[in-house]
Motif scaffolding. Structure first.
Motif, PDB file in Angstrom:
ATOM      1  N   ASP A   1      -3.494  12.413  -4.958  1.00 41.65           N
ATOM      2  CA  ASP A   1      -3.540  12.239  -3.503  1.00 41.65           C
ATOM      3  C   ASP A   1      -2.719  10.986  -3.179  1.00 41.65           C
ATOM      4  O   ASP A   1      -3.141   9.872  -3.468  1.00 41.65           O
ATOM      5  CB  ASP A   1      -4.998  12.071  -3.073  1.00 41.65           C
ATOM      6  CG  ASP A   1      -5.137  11.775  -1.595  1.00 41.65           C
ATOM      7  OD1 ASP A   1      -4.105  11.559  -0.929  1.00 41.65           O
ATOM      8  OD2 ASP A   1      -6.278  11.758  -1.103  1.00 41.65           O
ATOM      9  N   SER A   2      -1.533  11.179  -2.606  1.00 44.78           N
ATOM     10  CA  SER A   2      -0.645  10.029  -2.431  1.00 44.78           C
ATOM     11  C   SER A   2      -1.066   9.124  -1.271  1.00 44.78           C
ATOM     12  O   SER A   2      -0.384   8.158  -0.968  1.00 44.78           O
ATOM     13  CB  SER A   2       0.797  10.487  -2.241  1.00 44.78           C
ATOM     14  OG  SER A   2       0.877  11.369  -1.159  1.00 44.78           O
ATOM     15  N   THR A   3      -2.193   9.418  -0.624  1.00 44.90           N
ATOM     16  CA  THR A   3      -2.679   8.521   0.413  1.00 44.90           C
ATOM     17  C   THR A   3      -3.831   7.648  -0.091  1.00 44.90           C
ATOM     18  O   THR A   3      -4.189   6.676   0.541  1.00 44.90           O
ATOM     19  CB  THR A   3      -3.198   9.307   1.627  1.00 44.90           C
ATOM     20  OG1 THR A   3      -4.289  10.121   1.206  1.00 44.90           O
ATOM     21  CG2 THR A   3      -2.123  10.176   2.217  1.00 44.90           C
ATOM     22  N   ASP A   4      -4.397   8.028  -1.220  1.00 41.28           N
ATOM     23  CA  ASP A   4      -5.593   7.347  -1.718  1.00 41.28           C
ATOM     24  C   ASP A   4      -5.191   6.152  -2.583  1.00 41.28           C
ATOM     25  O   ASP A   4      -5.331   6.159  -3.796  1.00 41.28           O
ATOM     26  CB  ASP A   4      -6.440   8.351  -2.520  1.00 41.28           C
ATOM     27  CG  ASP A   4      -7.837   7.824  -2.803  1.00 41.28           C
ATOM     28  OD1 ASP A   4      -8.112   6.681  -2.409  1.00 41.28           O
ATOM     29  OD2 ASP A   4      -8.624   8.553  -3.408  1.00 41.28           O
ATOM     30  N   LYS A   5      -4.672   5.122  -1.918  1.00 40.59           N
ATOM     31  CA  LYS A   5      -4.130   3.950  -2.636  1.00 40.59           C
ATOM     32  C   LYS A   5      -5.188   3.296  -3.518  1.00 40.59           C
ATOM     33  O   LYS A   5      -4.888   2.788  -4.588  1.00 40.59           O
ATOM     34  CB  LYS A   5      -3.624   2.925  -1.632  1.00 40.59           C
ATOM     35  CG  LYS A   5      -2.442   3.404  -0.837  1.00 40.59           C
ATOM     36  CD  LYS A   5      -1.875   2.291   0.010  1.00 40.59           C
ATOM     37  CE  LYS A   5      -0.855   2.791   0.987  1.00 40.59           C
ATOM     38  NZ  LYS A   5      -1.436   3.498   2.136  1.00 40.59           N
ATOM     39  N   LEU A   6      -6.403   3.311  -3.021  1.00 46.69           N
ATOM     40  CA  LEU A   6      -7.477   2.628  -3.734  1.00 46.69           C
ATOM     41  C   LEU A   6      -7.735   3.239  -5.110  1.00 46.69           C
ATOM     42  O   LEU A   6      -8.101   2.557  -6.038  1.00 46.69           O
ATOM     43  CB  LEU A   6      -8.739   2.717  -2.877  1.00 46.69           C
ATOM     44  CG  LEU A   6      -9.778   1.653  -3.070  1.00 46.69           C
ATOM     45  CD1 LEU A   6      -9.191   0.279  -2.837  1.00 46.69           C
ATOM     46  CD2 LEU A   6     -10.920   1.901  -2.129  1.00 46.69           C
ATOM     47  N   ARG A   7      -7.487   4.559  -5.234  1.00 43.31           N
ATOM     48  CA  ARG A   7      -7.849   5.213  -6.501  1.00 43.31           C
ATOM     49  C   ARG A   7      -6.650   5.484  -7.398  1.00 43.31           C
ATOM     50  O   ARG A   7      -6.776   6.181  -8.397  1.00 43.31           O
ATOM     51  CB  ARG A   7      -8.628   6.507  -6.215  1.00 43.31           C
ATOM     52  CG  ARG A   7     -10.029   6.197  -5.693  1.00 43.31           C
ATOM     53  CD  ARG A   7     -10.981   7.293  -5.990  1.00 43.31           C
ATOM     54  NE  ARG A   7     -10.613   8.522  -5.312  1.00 43.31           N
ATOM     55  CZ  ARG A   7     -11.144   9.688  -5.596  1.00 43.31           C
ATOM     56  NH1 ARG A   7     -12.048   9.801  -6.541  1.00 43.31           N
ATOM     57  NH2 ARG A   7     -10.778  10.755  -4.927  1.00 43.31           N
ATOM     58  N   PHE A   8      -5.476   4.929  -7.053  1.00 43.01           N
ATOM     59  CA  PHE A   8      -4.337   5.074  -7.962  1.00 43.01           C
ATOM     60  C   PHE A   8      -4.695   4.503  -9.331  1.00 43.01           C
ATOM     61  O   PHE A   8      -4.310   5.047 -10.362  1.00 43.01           O
ATOM     62  CB  PHE A   8      -3.106   4.337  -7.414  1.00 43.01           C
ATOM     63  CG  PHE A   8      -2.460   5.038  -6.253  1.00 43.01           C
ATOM     64  CD1 PHE A   8      -2.742   6.361  -5.974  1.00 43.01           C
ATOM     65  CD2 PHE A   8      -1.546   4.370  -5.450  1.00 43.01           C
ATOM     66  CE1 PHE A   8      -2.146   7.007  -4.909  1.00 43.01           C
ATOM     67  CE2 PHE A   8      -0.946   5.012  -4.387  1.00 43.01           C
ATOM     68  CZ  PHE A   8      -1.241   6.329  -4.111  1.00 43.01           C
ATOM     69  N   ALA A   9      -5.453   3.405  -9.307  1.00 47.01           N
ATOM     70  CA  ALA A   9      -5.860   2.778 -10.573  1.00 47.01           C
ATOM     71  C   ALA A   9      -6.726   3.733 -11.386  1.00 47.01           C
ATOM     72  O   ALA A   9      -6.590   3.812 -12.611  1.00 47.01           O
ATOM     73  CB  ALA A   9      -6.616   1.490 -10.286  1.00 47.01           C
ATOM     74  N   VAL A  10      -7.586   4.483 -10.696  1.00 47.67           N
ATOM     75  CA  VAL A  10      -8.454   5.439 -11.393  1.00 47.67           C
ATOM     76  C   VAL A  10      -7.622   6.590 -11.938  1.00 47.67           C
ATOM     77  O   VAL A  10      -7.785   7.022 -13.075  1.00 47.67           O
ATOM     78  CB  VAL A  10      -9.564   5.953 -10.457  1.00 47.67           C
ATOM     79  CG1 VAL A  10     -10.473   6.922 -11.189  1.00 47.67           C
ATOM     80  CG2 VAL A  10     -10.371   4.808  -9.906  1.00 47.67           C
ATOM     81  N   ALA A  11      -6.677   7.081 -11.110  1.00 47.34           N
ATOM     82  CA  ALA A  11      -5.812   8.186 -11.549  1.00 47.34           C
ATOM     83  C   ALA A  11      -5.005   7.767 -12.767  1.00 47.34           C
ATOM     84  O   ALA A  11      -4.860   8.528 -13.733  1.00 47.34           O
ATOM     85  CB  ALA A  11      -4.873   8.584 -10.407  1.00 47.34           C
TER      86      ALA A  11
ATOM     87  N   VAL B   1       8.632   8.331  -5.627  1.00 46.11           N
ATOM     88  CA  VAL B   1       9.277   7.309  -6.458  1.00 46.11           C
ATOM     89  C   VAL B   1       8.333   6.116  -6.642  1.00 46.11           C
ATOM     90  O   VAL B   1       8.123   5.622  -7.752  1.00 46.11           O
ATOM     91  CB  VAL B   1      10.603   6.856  -5.793  1.00 46.11           C
ATOM     92  CG1 VAL B   1      11.253   5.761  -6.620  1.00 46.11           C
ATOM     93  CG2 VAL B   1      11.530   8.027  -5.608  1.00 46.11           C
ATOM     94  N   LYS B   2       7.762   5.707  -5.531  1.00 48.38           N
ATOM     95  CA  LYS B   2       6.851   4.561  -5.582  1.00 48.38           C
ATOM     96  C   LYS B   2       5.618   4.898  -6.430  1.00 48.38           C
ATOM     97  O   LYS B   2       5.161   4.078  -7.226  1.00 48.38           O
ATOM     98  CB  LYS B   2       6.439   4.195  -4.160  1.00 48.38           C
ATOM     99  CG  LYS B   2       6.014   2.754  -4.044  1.00 48.38           C
ATOM    100  CD  LYS B   2       5.896   2.323  -2.612  1.00 48.38           C
ATOM    101  CE  LYS B   2       5.218   0.960  -2.528  1.00 48.38           C
ATOM    102  NZ  LYS B   2       4.666   0.694  -1.221  1.00 48.38           N
ATOM    103  N   LEU B   3       5.155   6.108  -6.255  1.00 46.61           N
ATOM    104  CA  LEU B   3       3.972   6.532  -6.994  1.00 46.61           C
ATOM    105  C   LEU B   3       4.241   6.536  -8.490  1.00 46.61           C
ATOM    106  O   LEU B   3       3.421   6.087  -9.290  1.00 46.61           O
ATOM    107  CB  LEU B   3       3.532   7.916  -6.519  1.00 46.61           C
ATOM    108  CG  LEU B   3       2.185   8.404  -7.028  1.00 46.61           C
ATOM    109  CD1 LEU B   3       1.077   7.518  -6.529  1.00 46.61           C
ATOM    110  CD2 LEU B   3       1.937   9.836  -6.585  1.00 46.61           C
ATOM    111  N   SER B   4       5.441   7.024  -8.868  1.00 48.35           N
ATOM    112  CA  SER B   4       5.738   7.094 -10.307  1.00 48.35           C
ATOM    113  C   SER B   4       5.823   5.691 -10.904  1.00 48.35           C
ATOM    114  O   SER B   4       5.440   5.480 -12.046  1.00 48.35           O
ATOM    115  CB  SER B   4       7.016   7.884 -10.562  1.00 48.35           C
ATOM    116  OG  SER B   4       8.106   7.181 -10.049  1.00 48.35           O
TER     117      SER B   4
END
Lengths: 542, 189
Positions: free
Chosen positions: B95-105, B141-144
Motif C-alpha cells: 500500500d503506497s500510502t501507508d508510510k507508517l508500515r513501510f518498515a513493517v513491509a 521509485v521512491k518506494l523501491s
C-alpha cells in the motif's frame, strides 16, 4: 517531534517507522491515546496538544502519519481517553478531553457534550466580602487586605479571589472588582487525571464510565450516558495518577497515586480513604499496573514494584530521572513490560526488574504510548521535548519585550523638552511655505545654566512616499547654554493628492539609539500643484 | 503428464501452469488485484479481508496462473512460508500510502527473502506499489529505495505502480512476471 516504532518481539526489537521532526507537538503521556474512533479497523492516534502552554491547545487526530482532524481546546488539557458511551452500531467510541473543570466529549470527531464538575462550597467569609463589595459597603483595599489575610491563614479561596490578589495595579484591581462583583461567586476545581472504568461488561467495546481525579482531593465516577456523578470518593491528598480495573457494577479497584507521595486503593463502596496506603520515599512520576502488581516511578530516580496489597517487591535504581512511563502489552507474543523514559534521552524497558532493552532518542521523551495503530499491533509512539519550539517561544518573548521597551522609551521621550537632567534641551520646529516645497526649521536650545551640549544629531522620520527631505540628517555643533540655534532643511511633498502626514524630529546623541527628545510636526497640505503637473496641464490645454 | 496433454503442450495449445504467491500486508490490495486479473464475468463486487488464504485461477496469453492469495493480517503471516516451496513467482503488494508500515513491509520482505526455500532459488518477485491513485501515495521509485529493493541479490525483480480498482499497471506487471517465469520453467525443462 514525534517518533513511531514497531515492536517485533524478535532479535531486532524495534523497527523505526517514522519520525516527524516538525510535528511541533507538546504533549504528555496522559494526553495521548490510540483508538478506532471511526470503527473502520484503522486505529487513530489522538493527541491533546498543550500548544505553548497558554495558547494553541488542540485536540489532534492522526490517521497514520497524516493529521486528520483538529479541534481547538480552550484550556490546558490534562487527560484524553476514549470510551464507548452507547451500544449503537457502528461502534464508534467517544473522545473525552479533561481540561480545567470540564470534560469535553467528542463524537465522530465533533464536539458533542461538555460536562462541568459540580461546584464546591464557597467559604462564607469570602462570599460575604464579595457581597459587601457588590453593595459598595467596602472598597477594594479592605477586600484585598481581608482576602490576603484569609489566604495567609490557609483558607482555600475561589479562582476569582486568587486572580484578584494576583493583580498588581490598583486600577486593574478596581476594574476587575467592578466587572465581576455582580456575577455570583463560585468555587470550581480542576481535573488532574482521567481514566475509564467498564460499567457492567468486560468486553472490549463495552460501555465505560469516566473516572476523574480532581484538585479538590476527590475521585468522581461518571455515568457515560447521563453524565451524572455515580460515586464520589474523598482522598487525603490530590490524585495525580489513576489506574483502574474491574467493573463498576460488580467490583472494581482504583489505584491512585497522590501528590503527597502516597498510593491509595479505592474499592466499590469506599467513600473516604485514609488507609490502604503505600508510602513512597518521593513524589510519584508515573503509575502503571500489570495484572496485580503496581509499578511506580518516583522523583528520586527509582522504579518500585508493589503487590496490590501494598507489599513492596523490589526497587530498581534508574541511571537518570524519569520523565514518564507506560506499559507494553504485546498480545501476539504475550509480552508485558514497563517502559520508562529517562531524562538522559534513553528509554528503558523493564521486564519485571530486569532491563531488557534500551532505545536511544534524540531528545528527552515527554510522552509514550504503546498499542495498536493503523492496522498493526505494537506501535510505540514517543513525543519528544521540542527544543526548537522552546527556542522559538523564547525568541518571540525576547522580541516582544524589546519592542515593548522601545515603544515605552519612545513614548517617554515624546516631549519637546527633555526630561533627562543630563541633557537639558528644548526643541521647537516650524514649517514655512505653501508647498509643494516647504522649509522646515528646527530650533534647539540648551536650557542648562553652564553645561554645553555636544555630539548631537537631528534626524527625521517620515513617509518616504509622501515627502522628500533635502537633508534628513543634520549634525549639530556644540550648543552653548541659553542660545537658540536654528537648523533648516527643505522638504518636498511628492503627492499631488492634497494629503499630508506627520513628520517626527528626533534629537539623538551619537552612539545612542534612544532619542533624547522627539517632536511631532503636522505638515500642512500643499496649496499649489507641483510645477511639473502645471506645465503638463498647460501643454494638454494647448 | 498424459499423452494428450504432452501433445497439447508441444503444439502450444495447452498453456504452462505457474503457481504465484500473492503476499503483502493487510489492506494492501492483494485480493482486489487478483479479482481484477480474473475474467470479467468471474469478478466479485465486494472484496472482504481474506482469512487464511484463497486459491484463484486465471490465464493470460502464455501462462495459466494458480494464485495463492495469502491473508496479510499479522496473525496469518506465518502461513506464507508453507507455500514458498511450490511457487514459481511471488507478487508482493504494498500500500503506497501507508508510510507508517513501510518498515513493517520491509521487515516481512526481508524475512521472506531470508527463508530457506527462497534464499537460493531464482524466483522472480514482482512488487506492486498499489493505490497509486490516492493523493498521498509514494512513487514506485521512491518506494523501491525505501524498501532497499536494490539490495536483492540473485533474483529478478520488478516494481510498478498499480491501481487495483481500475486495473491500471497490472498488465505491465503480470507480463513481466510471466516472461520471467516462462524462461525459468524452460530452463528447468
Amino acid at each position: 517531534m514525534i517518533v513511531f516504532s514497531w515492536y517485533r518481539g524478535s532479535n531486532e526489537k524495534w523497527l523505526d517507522a517514522y519520525k516527524d521532526p516538525v510535528a511541533s507537538l507538546y504533549t504528555l503521556t496522559q494526553c495521548i491515546t490510540l483508538s478506532d474512533v471511526q470503527a473502520d479497523g484503522d486505529w487513530k492516534l489522538i493527541i491533546a496538544d498543550l500548544g505553548t502552554g497558554t495558547f494553541d491547545m488542540k485536540l489532534k487526530v492522526y490517521k497514520g502519519t497524516n493529521l486528520m482532524s483538529e479541534n481547538t481546546i480552550i484550556d490546558l488539557p490534562t487527560g484524553v481517553e476514549t470510551f464507548y458511551m452507547d451500544t449503537h452500531e457502528p461502534r464508534t467510541p467517544a473522545i473525552a478531553v479533561a481540561s480545567g473543570p470540564y470534560i469535553y466529549v467528542y463524537k465522530n470527531l465533533r464536539p458533542y457534550f461538555k460536562f462541568t464538575l459540580p461546584t464546591l462550597e464557597v467559604n462564607p467569609v469570602e462570599a460575604d466580602l464579595w457581597n459587601q463589595v457588590k453593595e459598595e459597603k467596602i472598597n477594594i483595599f479592605v477586600l484585598r487586605e481581608m482576602l490576603e489575610g484569609m489566604r495567609a491563614e490557609g483558607t482555600v479561596l475561589t479562582v476569582r479571589s486568587l486572580r484578584f490578589l494576583q493583580l498588581q495595579d490598583i486600577t486593574d484591581c478596581e476594574a476587575f472588582a467592578n466587572l465581576y462583583r455582580f456575577t455570583p461567586l463560585r468555587r470550581q476545581t480542576v481535573i488532574t487525571s482521567l481514566a475509564t472504568l467498564k460499567k457492567s461488561h468486560a468486553d472490549e467495546d463495552a460501555i465505560s464510565c469516566l473516572v476523574l481525579g480532581t484538585e479538590s482531593k476527590s475521585v468522581y465516577v461518571l455515568d457515560p450516558e447521563a453524565f451524572t456523578v455515580l460515586t464520589t470518593m474523598e482522598l487525603p491528598s490530590v490524585p495525580v495518577f489513576l489506574s483502574v480495573t474491574g467493573l463498576f457494577d460488580v467490583e472494581y479497584r482504583i489505584v491512585v497515586a497522590c501528590r503527597n507521595g502516597c498510593i491509595y486503593t479505592l474499592k466499590r463502596g469506599t467513600t473516604v480513604t485514609t488507609k490502604n496506603c503505600i508510602e513512597l520515599n518521593s513524589q510519584p512520576v508515573g503509575l502503571q499496573r500489570i495484572n496485580k502488581t503496581i509499578y511506580v516511578g518516583t522523583m528520586d530516580e527509582a522504579l518500585h514494584c508493589y503487590t496490590s496489597k501494598g507489599k513492596k517487591l523490589w526497587t530498581v535504581k534508574l541511571p537518570a530521572s524519569m520523565t514518564t512511563m507506560e506499559i507494553i502489552d504485546y498480545k501476539p507474543k504475550g509480552f508485558k513490560a514497563v517502559i520508562v523514559a529517562l531524562s538522559n534521552c534513553n528509554v528503558h524497558i523493564y521486564k519485571e526488574k530486569y532491563l531488557v532493552n534500551i532505545i536511544k532518542t534524540d531528545d528527552v521523551v515527554t510522552g509514550l504510548k504503546f498499542g495498536r495503530f493503523g492496522r498493526e499491533d505494537g506501535t510505540l509512539i514517543m513525543t519528544l521535548r521540542a527544543m526548537h519550539r522552546t527556542f522559538q517561544r523564547d525568541l518571540y518573548l525576547l522580541r516582544l519585550n524589546t519592542a515593548r521597551e522601545y515603544v515605552k522609551s519612545l513614548e517617554n521621550r515624546m516631549n519637546p523638552i527633555s526630561s533627562d537632567p543630563q541633557e537639558p534641551l528644548k526643541l521647537n520646529a516650524t514649517v514655512q511655505g505653501i508647498g509643494p516645497m516647504f522649509k522646515l526649521t528646527v530650533n534647539l536650545q540648551n536650557t542648562s545654566l553652564s553645561n554645553p551640549s555636544t555630539n548631537l544629531l537631528i534626524t527625521f522620520q517620515y513617509d518616504d512616499k509622501l515627502y522628500a527631505f533635502k537633508n534628513s540628517f543634520i549634525e549639530v555643533p556644540m550648543l552653548v547654554p541659553g542660545l537658540n540655534y536654528a537648523f533648516e532643511t527643505y522638504v518636498e511633498c511628492q503627492s499631488d493628492k492634497g494629503i499630508s502626514d506627520n513628520v517626527k524630529v528626533y534629537i539623538l546623541r551619537q552612539g545612542k539609539s534612544i532619542p533624547i527628545i522627539t517632536g511631532i510636526i503636522s505638515m500642512p497640505c500643499t496649496d499649489v500643484e507641483p510645477i511639473a503637473n502645471v506645465k503638463k496641464k498647460n501643454q494638454d490645454d494647448f | 503428464m498424459g499423452l494428450f496433454s504432452k501433445l497439447a503442450s508441444l503444439l502450444g495449445i495447452k498453456k504452462k501452469e505457474a503457481n504465484v504467491l500473492f503476499v503483502g500486508l493487510d489492506n494492501s490490495g492483494k485480493t482486489t488485484i487478483i479479482n481484477k486479473l480474473k475474467p470479467e464475468d468471474a469478478q466479485q463486487h465486494d472484496v472482504v479481508p481474506t482469512v487464511g488464504f484463497t486459491v484463484e485461477k486465471f490465464k493470460n496469453k502464455s501462462l495459466s496462473f494458480t494464485a495463492f492469495d495469502m491473508s496479510g493480517q499479522g496473525r496469518y503471516r506465518n502461513l506464507w512460508e508453507h507455500y514458498f516451496k511450490e511457487c514459481h513467482g511471488i507478487v508482493f503488494v504494498i500500500d503506497s500510502t501507508d508510510k507508517l508500515r513501510f518498515a513493517v513491509a520491509k521487515e516481512e520482505l526481508s524475512m521472506l527473502l531470508d527463508h530457506n526455500e527462497i534464499k537460493r532459488k531464482r524466483i522472480p518477485i514482482l512488487f506492486f506499489a498499489n493505490k497509486m491513485d490516492l493523493r498521498d501515495s509514494v512513487s514506485s521509485v521512491k518506494l523501491s529505495s525505501m524498501l532497499k529493493l536494490e539490495d536483492i541479490e540473485n533474483k529478478p525483480w520488478h516494481i510498478c505502480s498499480s491501481n487495483g480498482l481500475t486495473g491500471e499497471g497490472l498488465s505491465e506487471g503480470t507480463e513481466w512476471l510471466s516472461r520471467e517465469m516462462e524462461s525459468a520453467i524452460k530452463q528447468q525443462n
